[in-house]
Design a protein around this motif. Structure first.
Motif, PDB file in Angstrom:
ATOM      1  N   TYR A 239       0.826  -1.198   0.000  1.00  0.00           N
ATOM      2  CA  TYR A 239       0.000   0.000   0.000  1.00  0.00           C
ATOM      3  C   TYR A 239       0.865   1.255   0.000  1.00  0.00           C
ATOM      4  CZ  TYR A 239      -3.587  -3.336   1.241  1.00  0.00           C
ATOM      5  OH  TYR A 239      -4.431  -4.418   1.223  1.00  0.00           O
ATOM      6  N   GLN A 240       0.339   2.284  -0.659  1.00  0.00           N
ATOM      7  CA  GLN A 240       1.002   3.599  -0.620  1.00  0.00           C
ATOM      8  C   GLN A 240       0.510   4.430   0.568  1.00  0.00           C
ATOM      9  OE1 GLN A 240      -0.214   2.475  -3.884  1.00  0.00           O
ATOM     10  NE2 GLN A 240       1.870   1.645  -3.961  1.00  0.00           N
ATOM     11  N   ILE A 241      -0.715   4.147   0.990  1.00  0.00           N
ATOM     12  CA  ILE A 241      -1.309   4.914   2.102  1.00  0.00           C
ATOM     13  C   ILE A 241      -1.972   3.937   3.073  1.00  0.00           C
ATOM     14  CG2 ILE A 241      -3.150   6.562   2.723  1.00  0.00           C
ATOM     15  CD1 ILE A 241      -2.727   7.881  -0.029  1.00  0.00           C
ATOM     16  N   VAL A 242      -1.745   4.150   4.371  1.00  0.00           N
ATOM     17  CA  VAL A 242      -2.450   3.369   5.393  1.00  0.00           C
ATOM     18  C   VAL A 242      -3.098   4.328   6.387  1.00  0.00           C
ATOM     19  CG1 VAL A 242      -2.279   1.607   7.184  1.00  0.00           C
ATOM     20  CG2 VAL A 242      -0.811   1.454   5.150  1.00  0.00           C
ATOM     21  N   LEU A 243      -4.390   4.113   6.630  1.00  0.00           N
ATOM     22  CA  LEU A 243      -5.122   4.895   7.635  1.00  0.00           C
ATOM     23  C   LEU A 243      -5.296   4.046   8.894  1.00  0.00           C
ATOM     24  CD1 LEU A 243      -8.071   6.158   5.350  1.00  0.00           C
ATOM     25  CD2 LEU A 243      -5.784   7.184   5.640  1.00  0.00           C
ATOM     26  N   ILE A 244      -4.962   4.607  10.037  1.00  0.00           N
ATOM     27  CA  ILE A 244      -5.182   3.919  11.323  1.00  0.00           C
ATOM     28  C   ILE A 244      -5.964   4.885  12.194  1.00  0.00           C
ATOM     29  CG2 ILE A 244      -4.117   2.708  13.266  1.00  0.00           C
ATOM     30  CD1 ILE A 244      -1.590   2.392  11.601  1.00  0.00           C
ATOM     31  N   MET A 267       3.719  -1.891   3.304  1.00  0.00           N
ATOM     32  CA  MET A 267       3.727  -0.624   2.572  1.00  0.00           C
ATOM     33  C   MET A 267       4.868  -0.562   1.556  1.00  0.00           C
ATOM     34  SD  MET A 267       2.861   2.032   5.675  1.00  0.00           S
ATOM     35  CE  MET A 267       2.946   3.498   4.639  1.00  0.00           C
ATOM     36  N   THR A 268       4.674   0.274   0.560  1.00  0.00           N
ATOM     37  CA  THR A 268       5.743   0.541  -0.398  1.00  0.00           C
ATOM     38  C   THR A 268       6.671   1.604   0.196  1.00  0.00           C
ATOM     39  OG1 THR A 268       4.363   2.237  -1.426  1.00  0.00           O
ATOM     40  CG2 THR A 268       4.340   0.058  -2.448  1.00  0.00           C
ATOM     41  N   PRO A 269       7.960   1.580  -0.158  1.00  0.00           N
ATOM     42  CA  PRO A 269       8.850   2.657   0.287  1.00  0.00           C
ATOM     43  C   PRO A 269       8.299   4.009  -0.162  1.00  0.00           C
ATOM     44  CG  PRO A 269      10.116   0.870  -0.694  1.00  0.00           C
ATOM     45  CD  PRO A 269       8.674   0.555  -0.945  1.00  0.00           C
ATOM     46  N   GLY A 270       8.402   4.981   0.731  1.00  0.00           N
ATOM     47  CA  GLY A 270       7.827   6.304   0.429  1.00  0.00           C
ATOM     48  C   GLY A 270       6.358   6.414   0.783  1.00  0.00           C
ATOM     49  N   GLY A 271       5.775   5.287   1.188  1.00  0.00           N
ATOM     50  CA  GLY A 271       4.350   5.311   1.552  1.00  0.00           C
ATOM     51  C   GLY A 271       4.103   6.066   2.847  1.00  0.00           C
ATOM     52  N   ARG A 272       2.855   6.453   3.033  1.00  0.00           N
ATOM     53  CA  ARG A 272       2.495   7.311   4.175  1.00  0.00           C
ATOM     54  C   ARG A 272       1.464   6.626   5.073  1.00  0.00           C
ATOM     55  NH1 ARG A 272       0.408  12.379   1.767  1.00  0.00           N
ATOM     56  NH2 ARG A 272       2.623  12.868   1.604  1.00  0.00           N
ATOM     57  N   VAL A 273       1.736   6.621   6.370  1.00  0.00           N
ATOM     58  CA  VAL A 273       0.730   6.176   7.335  1.00  0.00           C
ATOM     59  C   VAL A 273       0.112   7.416   7.970  1.00  0.00           C
ATOM     60  CG1 VAL A 273       2.420   5.937   9.237  1.00  0.00           C
ATOM     61  CG2 VAL A 273       0.274   4.654   9.309  1.00  0.00           C
ATOM     62  N   ALA A 274      -1.216   7.378   8.143  1.00  0.00           N
ATOM     63  CA  ALA A 274      -1.928   8.506   8.772  1.00  0.00           C
ATOM     64  C   ALA A 274      -2.731   7.962   9.946  1.00  0.00           C
ATOM     65  CB  ALA A 274      -2.844   9.195   7.762  1.00  0.00           C
ATOM     66  N   GLY A 320       9.937   1.761  12.337  1.00  0.00           N
ATOM     67  CA  GLY A 320      10.607   1.960  11.062  1.00  0.00           C
ATOM     68  C   GLY A 320      10.160   3.173  10.275  1.00  0.00           C
ATOM     69  N   PHE A 321       9.245   3.972  10.839  1.00  0.00           N
ATOM     70  CA  PHE A 321       8.766   5.154  10.115  1.00  0.00           C
ATOM     71  C   PHE A 321       9.655   6.363  10.438  1.00  0.00           C
ATOM     72  CE2 PHE A 321       5.003   2.455  10.334  1.00  0.00           C
ATOM     73  CZ  PHE A 321       4.548   2.527   9.020  1.00  0.00           C
ATOM     74  N   GLU A 322       9.571   7.360   9.582  1.00  0.00           N
ATOM     75  CA  GLU A 322      10.304   8.608   9.845  1.00  0.00           C
ATOM     76  C   GLU A 322       9.459   9.797   9.397  1.00  0.00           C
ATOM     77  OE1 GLU A 322      13.118   8.768   5.868  1.00  0.00           O
ATOM     78  OE2 GLU A 322      13.849   7.691   7.664  1.00  0.00           O
ATOM     79  N   GLY A 323       9.965  10.979   9.646  1.00  0.00           N
ATOM     80  CA  GLY A 323       9.243  12.205   9.245  1.00  0.00           C
ATOM     81  C   GLY A 323       7.892  12.324   9.925  1.00  0.00           C
ATOM     82  N   VAL A 324       7.851  12.010  11.219  1.00  0.00           N
ATOM     83  CA  VAL A 324       6.569  12.030  11.940  1.00  0.00           C
ATOM     84  C   VAL A 324       6.108  13.478  12.137  1.00  0.00           C
ATOM     85  CG1 VAL A 324       5.351  11.210  13.989  1.00  0.00           C
ATOM     86  CG2 VAL A 324       7.346   9.930  13.129  1.00  0.00           C
ATOM     87  N   ALA A 325       4.856  13.743  11.788  1.00  0.00           N
ATOM     88  CA  ALA A 325       4.338  15.121  11.878  1.00  0.00           C
ATOM     89  C   ALA A 325       2.901  15.114  12.377  1.00  0.00           C
ATOM     90  CB  ALA A 325       4.405  15.796  10.511  1.00  0.00           C
ATOM     91  N   ALA A 326       2.534  16.148  13.133  1.00  0.00           N
ATOM     92  CA  ALA A 326       1.170  16.278  13.671  1.00  0.00           C
ATOM     93  C   ALA A 326       0.374  17.293  12.863  1.00  0.00           C
ATOM     94  CB  ALA A 326       1.232  16.717  15.131  1.00  0.00           C
ATOM     95  N   ALA A 339       3.437   9.764   9.025  1.00  0.00           N
ATOM     96  CA  ALA A 339       4.843   9.340   8.991  1.00  0.00           C
ATOM     97  C   ALA A 339       5.068   8.607   7.670  1.00  0.00           C
ATOM     98  CB  ALA A 339       5.164   8.440  10.177  1.00  0.00           C
ATOM     99  N   THR A 340       6.328   8.433   7.332  1.00  0.00           N
ATOM    100  CA  THR A 340       6.684   7.892   6.022  1.00  0.00           C
ATOM    101  C   THR A 340       7.547   6.649   6.187  1.00  0.00           C
ATOM    102  OG1 THR A 340       6.720  10.153   5.204  1.00  0.00           O
ATOM    103  CG2 THR A 340       7.732   8.502   3.797  1.00  0.00           C
ATOM    104  N   LYS A 341       7.319   5.691   5.309  1.00  0.00           N
ATOM    105  CA  LYS A 341       8.230   4.541   5.233  1.00  0.00           C
ATOM    106  C   LYS A 341       9.370   4.931   4.303  1.00  0.00           C
ATOM    107  CE  LYS A 341       8.606  -0.275   3.743  1.00  0.00           C
ATOM    108  NZ  LYS A 341       7.933  -1.592   3.751  1.00  0.00           N
TER     109      LYS A 341
END
Lengths: 342, 342
Positions: A239-244, A267-274, A320-326, A339-341
């Motif tokens: 997945y490119q995007i995951v919603l939790i 997730m795919t690299p560069g994918g985003r979790v929200a 393993g995620f990075e770039g965590v933002a609120a 955050a981003t994978k």
């Protein structure tokens, strides 16, 4: 919940009386919704005999209920007639498209309410007195009720969450919606991005509600379901995007990290979790609605909590995620943490 | 109860969420009192491990409870330590002479609370779903609990009530204290006026509490008891002063008039009756604490109400009294209404 006012400088004995009777407020609002009083207020002349007839209730009962609702801010009274406040007109009259009255069914669910019956004992033990994992026991029917009745409260969050999740995204994307519930969040992403395909995870009976909502929204051809536990079901992907959404608060940090690692793998690299959740400030006592949600998790789960941004950031990094933002959602007690994978 | 704020000009969906969860506030304050948390707060350094040990409770439970109590105005939090607010120091710490914490026992009485479990059905019927007369069924043990646990809340009213009842009185007087409960009102009259003799009416087990309080106050030699129903017991007399405190609200106006006529017959001409009660304004929606008391009477009695001054005046006149006057008790939700037998 809670007004979160700065404590008064002088002692306020009335606050104690008020708080020990606060349960009456809940009872009054629930009763008014059950009697369909707010529809009657919007339709009619608003005098007691008319309202009592319309609600099939006694005049004494309606008069005292309407006075009480006036006192606590849900009606206005003038010349022995009752009318809507801006709040009741917009959010309690079923004729309003933004009516939230159905949330009374989930928030008044007898299992959830009973969790507070002996709160002192809960505090001694440090976890819910409900069996097992409490509200998140497998197949707990309360989540079907949630999917049905909480949708109107969650709907205003869907557009902002969709915009945050999709920012900078183009082309075909696969989206995983964990603990989809009513499905509105994934459905909104599908509506905002015609090349998005949604896979929704939840218990099978809950997903029936989500599927019905996907059909209504006209996105059912891009909507699949993965029934089962988010901890054990095969996500497929990648997945490119995951919603939790409204999910991590039910579990302790190690359990959250376990789930987030599973998400990361799908997730795919560069994918985003929200992650959409109640995120209190680091002081844990503000803002009031987000911060007070911890008490619900204490009473209804084994080890859940309302996590601060720093706690969520730590869990996401550990997974393993990075770039965590609120991203606070204006006008709501919720925050979206992305955050981003890498 | 209730803050009685003017309704907001813009819709406030948070107020609905807050109200549907208001019962959690009641649960949290009751749990804190049961765990003796406010004593621990006053005694100790206020960090979570210390409080948890002192209250024999879990750290997770204490942390979440203390955060919640901070949000709703009963604690302050600084540097991970919790301390008293002016309200909790004065009225919730058992080491304070003005501590009110015991009122949680009466206000949290399971029968009273259960009366609100199906408030919609109460409103349909227009009266309590409890059997018979509800909370005022003969010998209801709830009034022993009231006599024990509500005394600290009623004590500050006793001196003002005594002064109003005794104004201009001199020489030997006989005083009838109807529904005496804890007895504090009659006892205070005896203390303020050494030539006053008190006769207290209530159920026999309740009068045991009043007698013990009269002994503690050193007025037992001027204190007699008349056990039984205020509607049927022989008052004896005649009396120069009659106190009717927190009683008329349980009954409908004809029943109140019947009682007041019986009182009138037991009085000397020129005698004074002093009714202490929740007396809302004629709009019935202010002030909030007095006005919201009607809902308690709806849920727990067959036909009671919080009566306005005009309604009380009408009942008193119908019973033969004149010169009806209202005396608000500053800093309390109560009013004293006096009248004279001509």
């Amino acid at each position: 919940m809670a007004t979160g006012a700065r404590p008064a400088d002088t002692p306020q004995p009335g606050l104690i009386f008020d708080t020990l009777l606060a349960y009456e407020r809940t009872a009054a609002l629930r009763a008014a919704i059950e009697l369909d009083l707010f529809r009657a207020i919007g339709e009619g002349p608003g005098d007691v005999p008319w309202l009592a007839a319309r609600c099939s209730a006694s005049e004494r009962g309606i008069r005292i209920l309407c006075d009480y609702l006036t006192i606590i801010g849900f009606l206005v009274k003038q010349d022995q007639r009752y009318g809507h406040t801006p709040t009741s007109a917009a959010f309690l009259d079923p004729r309003s498209p933004s009516c939230l009255a159905s949330i009374s069914r989930f928030l008044g669910n007898s299992t959830m309410v009973a969790s507070f019956n002996d709160l002192a004992e809960v505090i001694r033990h440090g976890h819910t007195l409900l069996p097992g994992e409490g509200s998140v026991e497998p197949e707990n029917p309360v989540w079907v009720e949630f999917a049905h009745s909480m949708a109107p409260m969650m709907a205003p969050l869907a557009a902002p969450l969709g915009a945050i999740a999709l920012e900078g995204v183009s082309g075909p994307v696969r989206v995983l919606d964990i603990a989809a519930g009513h499905g509105l969040f994934g459905i909104q992403v599908a509506r905002q991005h015609p090349q998005a395909r949604i896979a929704a995870v939840d218990w099978a009976p809950v997903l029936e509600v989500a599927k019905a909502n996907a059909r209504t929204a006209g996105v059912e051809d891009r909507y699949e379901t993965l029934p089962g536990s988010a901890f054990t079901v095969d996500y497929g992907g990648p997945y490119q995007i995951v919603l939790i959404t409204n999910f991590l608060h039910h579990f302790d940090p190690p359990t959250c990290v376990g789930l987030l690692r599973k998400v990361h793998r799908a997730m795919t690299p560069g994918g985003r979790v929200a992650v959409l959740d109640f995120v209190p400030n680091e002081d844990r006592v503000s803002p009031p609605m987000a911060a007070s949600f911890s008490l619900v998790m204490l009473a209804t789960t084994a080890a859940g909590d309302a996590y601060t941004f720093r706690e969520l950031e730590r869990m996401l990094r550990e997974s393993g995620f990075e770039g965590v933002a609120a991203h606070p959602v204006p006008g709501s007690p919720h925050t979206v943490v992305t955050a981003t994978k890498s």
